[in-house]
Design a protein around this motif. Structure first.
Motif, short mmCIF file in Angstrom:
data_model
loop_
_atom_site.label_atom_id
_atom_site.label_comp_id
_atom_site.label_asym_id
_atom_site.label_seq_id
_atom_site.Cartn_x
_atom_site.Cartn_y
_atom_site.Cartn_z
N ILE A 8 0.76 -1.06 -0.01
CA ILE A 8 -0.16 -0.18 0.23
C ILE A 8 0.97 1.45 0.04
CG2 ILE A 8 -1.51 1.02 1.07
CD1 ILE A 8 -2.70 -1.20 2.28
N ILE A 9 1.94 1.87 0.86
CA ILE A 9 2.78 2.55 0.93
C ILE A 9 3.78 2.85 -0.22
CG2 ILE A 9 2.17 2.51 3.49
CD1 ILE A 9 5.96 1.93 4.00
N VAL A 15 -0.52 7.58 0.31
CA VAL A 15 -1.64 7.49 1.86
C VAL A 15 -0.94 7.81 2.93
CG1 VAL A 15 -1.62 5.01 2.57
CG2 VAL A 15 -0.68 4.99 0.53
N ARG A 46 -5.30 8.00 -0.54
CA ARG A 46 -5.41 6.83 0.06
C ARG A 46 -5.35 6.96 1.36
NH1 ARG A 46 -4.84 0.03 -0.97
NH2 ARG A 46 -6.10 -0.49 0.21
#
Length: 100
Positions: A8-9, A15, A46
């Motif tokens: 994700i990061i 993010v 996000r």
């Protein structure tokens, strides 16, 4: 979450990570601000929440010592990080400053 967290990061999409704990009163106050920000930001960013008690390895890896701690990542790089409460306007400014 650990394997997914790194994926994700490492995204090209910024993010914002909210490191929190269920027992933390300031975290509970920060939560509606984060939810409101998520609704307003749309797909430009996000936003994820990491419970440091349930994800101790991530908290340790990211050197989170207090909650709430907010951090902004893009392409795996931490662009900004700060502990404490933040208004939606402060967070929008941080996002604009570090992602444009």
């Amino acid at each position: 979450m650990k394997g997914n967290f790194n994926k994700i990061i490492n995204s090209a999409t910024p993010v914002l990570v909210d490191y929190y704990a269920e027992w933390c009163a300031p975290c509970k106050a920060q939560s509606p601000v984060i939810d409101n920000l998520a609704n307003e930001a749309g797909t430009d960013i996000r936003i994820i929440k990491i419970d440091i008690d349930k994800n101790q390895a991530i908290a340790q890896q990211q050197n989170v010592r207090g909650v709430p701690t907010l951090a902004l990542y893009k392409n795996g790089k931490q662009l900004w990080r700060q502990s404490g409460l933040h208004s939606k306007e402060q967070l929008l400014n941080v996002i604009k400053l570090h992602t444009k």
